[in-house]
Design a protein around this motif. Structure first.
Motif, PDB file in Angstrom:
ATOM      1  N   VAL A  46       0.820  -1.214   0.000  1.00 23.25           N
ATOM      2  CA  VAL A  46       0.000   0.000   0.000  1.00 23.25           C
ATOM      3  C   VAL A  46       0.855   1.265   0.000  1.00 23.25           C
ATOM      4  CG1 VAL A  46      -1.884   1.176   1.193  1.00 23.25           C
ATOM      5  CG2 VAL A  46      -1.644  -1.308   1.422  1.00 23.25           C
ATOM      6  N   ASP A  47       0.670   2.102  -1.030  1.00 26.64           N
ATOM      7  CA  ASP A  47       1.280   3.424  -1.054  1.00 26.64           C
ATOM      8  C   ASP A  47       0.417   4.350  -0.199  1.00 26.64           C
ATOM      9  OD1 ASP A  47       2.842   5.657  -1.806  1.00 26.64           O
ATOM     10  OD2 ASP A  47       1.605   6.045  -3.569  1.00 26.64           O
ATOM     11  N   ILE A  48       1.023   5.325   0.462  1.00 23.11           N
ATOM     12  CA  ILE A  48       0.240   6.248   1.291  1.00 23.11           C
ATOM     13  C   ILE A  48      -0.525   7.242   0.426  1.00 23.11           C
ATOM     14  CG2 ILE A  48       0.364   8.143   2.967  1.00 23.11           C
ATOM     15  CD1 ILE A  48       2.676   6.652   4.312  1.00 23.11           C
ATOM     16  N   ASN A  49       0.176   7.869  -0.505  1.00 23.55           N
ATOM     17  CA  ASN A  49      -0.419   8.962  -1.284  1.00 23.55           C
ATOM     18  C   ASN A  49      -1.090   8.453  -2.553  1.00 23.55           C
ATOM     19  OD1 ASN A  49       0.440  11.113   0.460  1.00 23.55           O
ATOM     20  ND2 ASN A  49       2.510  10.703  -0.252  1.00 23.55           N
ATOM     21  N   THR A  50      -2.355   8.068  -2.429  1.00 22.92           N
ATOM     22  CA  THR A  50      -3.138   7.647  -3.591  1.00 22.92           C
ATOM     23  C   THR A  50      -4.404   8.496  -3.648  1.00 22.92           C
ATOM     24  OG1 THR A  50      -4.226   5.900  -2.316  1.00 22.92           O
ATOM     25  CG2 THR A  50      -2.279   5.260  -3.585  1.00 22.92           C
ATOM     26  N   PRO A  51      -4.931   8.710  -4.853  1.00 28.86           N
ATOM     27  CA  PRO A  51      -6.138   9.530  -4.984  1.00 28.86           C
ATOM     28  C   PRO A  51      -7.382   8.830  -4.441  1.00 28.86           C
ATOM     29  CG  PRO A  51      -5.384   8.743  -7.145  1.00 28.86           C
ATOM     30  CD  PRO A  51      -4.381   8.293  -6.136  1.00 28.86           C
ATOM     31  N   LYS A  52      -8.429   9.611  -4.237  1.00 26.48           N
ATOM     32  CA  LYS A  52      -9.753   9.174  -3.781  1.00 26.48           C
ATOM     33  C   LYS A  52      -9.756   8.661  -2.342  1.00 26.48           C
ATOM     34  CE  LYS A  52     -11.752   8.372  -8.279  1.00 26.48           C
ATOM     35  NZ  LYS A  52     -12.436   7.465  -9.163  1.00 26.48           N
ATOM     36  N   LEU A  53      -8.893   7.715  -2.025  1.00 23.84           N
ATOM     37  CA  LEU A  53      -8.768   7.188  -0.672  1.00 23.84           C
ATOM     38  C   LEU A  53      -7.294   6.855  -0.475  1.00 23.84           C
ATOM     39  CD1 LEU A  53     -10.292   6.179   1.898  1.00 23.84           C
ATOM     40  CD2 LEU A  53     -10.448   3.949   0.785  1.00 23.84           C
ATOM     41  N   ASP A  54      -6.645   7.537   0.485  1.00 20.38           N
ATOM     42  CA  ASP A  54      -5.208   7.288   0.645  1.00 20.38           C
ATOM     43  C   ASP A  54      -4.946   5.943   1.325  1.00 20.38           C
ATOM     44  OD1 ASP A  54      -5.552   7.633   3.403  1.00 20.38           O
ATOM     45  OD2 ASP A  54      -4.524   9.560   3.472  1.00 20.38           O
ATOM     46  N   GLY A  55      -3.673   5.577   1.419  1.00 16.06           N
ATOM     47  CA  GLY A  55      -3.300   4.286   1.977  1.00 16.06           C
ATOM     48  C   GLY A  55      -3.765   4.087   3.407  1.00 16.06           C
ATOM     49  N   PHE A  56      -3.697   5.149   4.213  1.00 16.52           N
ATOM     50  CA  PHE A  56      -4.166   5.048   5.595  1.00 16.52           C
ATOM     51  C   PHE A  56      -5.660   4.750   5.616  1.00 16.52           C
ATOM     52  CE2 PHE A  56      -0.658   8.308   6.341  1.00 16.52           C
ATOM     53  CZ  PHE A  56       0.255   7.376   6.806  1.00 16.52           C
ATOM     54  N   GLY A  57      -6.420   5.488   4.810  1.00 15.72           N
ATOM     55  CA  GLY A  57      -7.870   5.297   4.747  1.00 15.72           C
ATOM     56  C   GLY A  57      -8.234   3.916   4.239  1.00 15.72           C
TER      57      GLY A  57
END
Length: 123
Positions: free
Chosen positions: A51-62
């Motif tokens: 899982v990358d942290i900075n992804t669009p729509k829903l980030d990795g943490f979410g």
């Protein structure tokens, strides 16, 4: 064969990780963002998530928080990010990550973290 889902908005990163993992004998699927990843995970859970942290729509943490709240079999996740601060690692662990790697990740480093989480002995 173990199934791994790579979640990253960068096509080059997905391809790089895919090549390492497929060469090691894993089935690999990809998702561009956290929402797409969550849909795929709920259809058929994977054995491991990268899982990358900075992804669009829903980030990795979410994505991880949502995944961990689902009534499905929970499997390991490795957060892989360019963010190397201790607070990023702590936030990843709080969201449900089992491990944390900083990009760029060398092939042998990636496999050394993937194999134990899949219950395999490193060779």
């Amino acid at each position: 064969m173990k199934r791994i889902l790579i979640i990253d908005d960068a096509a080059t990163v997905r391809l790089y990780h895919r090549q390492i993992l497929e060469k090691a004998g894993y089935l690999v699927e990809e998702a561009f963002n956290g929402l797409e990843a969550l849909e795929k995970a709920l259809q058929a859970p994977f054995d491991l998530y990268l899982v990358d942290i900075n992804t669009p729509k829903l980030d990795g943490f979410g994505f991880l928080r949502e995944l961990r709240s689902q009534p499905i079999t929970q499997t390991p996740a490795i957060m892989i990010s360019t963010m190397a601060e201790e607070r990023d690692r702590q936030q990843a662990a709080a969201a449900g990550a089992n491990d944390y790697l900083v990009k760029p990740v060398r092939p042998e480093q990636l496999l050394a973290h993937v194999r134990p989480l899949l219950g395999e002995v490193s060779t």
